[in-house]
Enzyme design. Structure first.
Site, PDB file in Angstrom:
ATOM      1  N   HIS A 227       0.828  -1.198   0.000  1.00  0.00           N
ATOM      2  CA  HIS A 227       0.000   0.000   0.000  1.00  0.00           C
ATOM      3  C   HIS A 227       0.867   1.255   0.000  1.00  0.00           C
ATOM      4  O   HIS A 227       2.062   1.216   0.298  1.00  0.00           O
ATOM      5  CB  HIS A 227      -0.931   0.021   1.218  1.00  0.00           C
ATOM      6  CG  HIS A 227      -0.179   0.169   2.512  1.00  0.00           C
ATOM      7  ND1 HIS A 227       0.523  -0.860   3.083  1.00  0.00           N
ATOM      8  CD2 HIS A 227      -0.011   1.240   3.339  1.00  0.00           C
ATOM      9  CE1 HIS A 227       1.086  -0.436   4.199  1.00  0.00           C
ATOM     10  NE2 HIS A 227       0.791   0.836   4.379  1.00  0.00           N
TER      11      HIS A 227
ATOM     12  N   ASP B 290       0.580   5.083   1.743  1.00  0.00           N
ATOM     13  CA  ASP B 290      -0.178   5.581   2.887  1.00  0.00           C
ATOM     14  C   ASP B 290      -1.305   6.534   2.478  1.00  0.00           C
ATOM     15  O   ASP B 290      -1.082   7.516   1.756  1.00  0.00           O
ATOM     16  CB  ASP B 290       0.751   6.293   3.882  1.00  0.00           C
ATOM     17  CG  ASP B 290       1.598   5.288   4.675  1.00  0.00           C
ATOM     18  OD1 ASP B 290       1.179   4.125   4.809  1.00  0.00           O
ATOM     19  OD2 ASP B 290       2.690   5.688   5.157  1.00  0.00           O
TER      20      ASP B 290
ATOM     21  N   HIS C  74       4.646   0.256   0.221  1.00  0.00           N
ATOM     22  CA  HIS C  74       5.378  -0.494   1.240  1.00  0.00           C
ATOM     23  C   HIS C  74       4.520  -1.613   1.802  1.00  0.00           C
ATOM     24  O   HIS C  74       3.296  -1.647   1.590  1.00  0.00           O
ATOM     25  CB  HIS C  74       5.940   0.426   2.329  1.00  0.00           C
ATOM     26  CG  HIS C  74       4.936   1.318   2.960  1.00  0.00           C
ATOM     27  ND1 HIS C  74       4.509   2.489   2.381  1.00  0.00           N
ATOM     28  CD2 HIS C  74       4.257   1.213   4.122  1.00  0.00           C
ATOM     29  CE1 HIS C  74       3.629   3.059   3.160  1.00  0.00           C
ATOM     30  NE2 HIS C  74       3.437   2.300   4.233  1.00  0.00           N
TER      31      HIS C  74
ATOM     32  N   ARG D  91       5.236   6.937  13.303  1.00  0.00           N
ATOM     33  CA  ARG D  91       5.194   7.515  11.951  1.00  0.00           C
ATOM     34  C   ARG D  91       4.785   8.975  12.018  1.00  0.00           C
ATOM     35  O   ARG D  91       3.819   9.316  12.701  1.00  0.00           O
ATOM     36  CB  ARG D  91       4.189   6.738  11.100  1.00  0.00           C
ATOM     37  CG  ARG D  91       4.103   7.230   9.661  1.00  0.00           C
ATOM     38  CD  ARG D  91       3.152   6.358   8.856  1.00  0.00           C
ATOM     39  NE  ARG D  91       1.856   6.983   8.715  1.00  0.00           N
ATOM     40  CZ  ARG D  91       0.781   6.383   8.210  1.00  0.00           C
ATOM     41  NH1 ARG D  91       0.859   5.114   7.812  1.00  0.00           N
ATOM     42  NH2 ARG D  91      -0.355   7.010   8.093  1.00  0.00           N
TER      43      ARG D  91
HETATM   44 FE   LIG Z   1       1.855   2.266   5.661  1.00  0.00          FE
END
Ligand SMILES: [Fe+2]
Length: 296
Positions: free
Chosen positions: A97, A99, A249, A264
């Site tokens: 995917h 983000d 990723h 993150r």
């Molecule tokens: Fe992600």
């Protein structure tokens, strides 16, 4: 380069940056050079950066305005509205995917910081969607050039079978977004075209669900080829900065019940643009202004 080394670690994606202290007040020319390295290598690994939330936020903010932790009801780290905990107990992102592509303005880039790292497994894979695009046979590339795909957070991602994971999924789906993005996106800084799909992409405009699945799977196979993929083995304190505009990723779910925690922080992006100059458009949900600066 401004006094640091960029050492390639993958043939087509990824570099380690050595000799820059991310916790320091970095001069503007260092940030400019790091951004150039990001455009070239798409994923930068800073070993032993040893940042905390505050210094991760400060470093990420040098590349642009930050987003909030998540566009849906998924909570941030307590007291840090711009820091998303990536906790293996809640969720394992073992699907390819990019983000938050379900909103109209997905992030420009993400920083991931390793905090608790399992003794084995729990790596992060990052794939280069621009080299995947170049790998397509010419006729297939010309076919992809014209396609648009609908991205949604209600995309049936894999789930852990725990109560915590059920709770996470409810929060993830508390607001449903649907956005149409070009299947081939022109990178706003480098001008490089690249595939821009994700497991959030569920339907190709004008095709049935089963036709869409076949087309998206075919394109995804080019992205997931080992040649286009970097594998990062984490140590606590490492920081990874990756371009969210032309990569995907994947977090392998291969660390059993060991704890794993990353934090993150993402940098806000703009509206994707296709080869014909047409911009992405919303189909369902709002412009996510509570999450990221709304870009016209
Ligand atoms: Fe992600």
């Amino acid at each position: 380069m401004s006094g640091f080394d960029v050492i390639r670690i993958g043939g087509r994606i990824g570099a380690e940056v050595v000799g820059v202290d991310l916790g320091a007040e970095l001069p503007a020319d260092v940030i400019t050079d790091l951004n150039s390295a990001l455009l070239q290598h798409k994923a930068l690994v800073f070993r032993g950066a040893d940042l905390d939330d505050e210094s991760q936020l400060a470093f990420a903010a040098r590349f642009g305005a930050l987003t909030k932790a998540h566009p849906t009801g998924v909570p941030s780290v307590e007291g840090q509205p711009e820091v998303l905990p990536i906790d293996g107990e809640d969720h394992r992102a073992n699907h390819w995917h990019t983000d938050c592509t379900f909103v109209r303005t997905p992030p420009k880039a993400s920083t991931l910081r390793g905090i608790v790292i399992p003794a084995y497994g729990g790596n992060t894979l990052i794939a280069n969607q621009a080299t995947a695009y170049l790998d397509l046979p010419r006729d297939l590339r010309e076919f992809a050039d014209k396609l648009w795909a609908v991205h949604t957070n209600d995309a049936g991602q894999p789930l852990l079978e725990t109560d915590r994971a059920d709770e996470y999924r409810k929060m993830f789906l508390s607001t449903i977004y649907k956005t149409a993005h070009p299947v081939v996106r022109v990178h706003p800084e480098s001008g490089e075209p690249g595939l821009f799909i994700s497991s959030f992409a569920q339907q190709v405009a004008g095709l049935s669900m089963s036709e869409s699945r076949a087309v998206l799977d075919m394109l995804q196979r080019y992205i997931s080829r080992p040649e286009n993929v970097l594998r990062i083995k984490w140590n606590p304190g490492d920081l990874v900065l990756f371009d969210n505009r032309n990569t995907q990723h994947y977090g392998p779910d291969d660390y059993d019940d060991q704890p794993r925690m990353l934090h993150r922080v993402t940098i806000a992006g703009d509206v994707p643009v296709g080869l014909d100059g047409k911009k992405s458009y919303l189909l369902e949900g709002d412009d996510a202004a509570h999450y990221t600066p709304a870009v016209v």
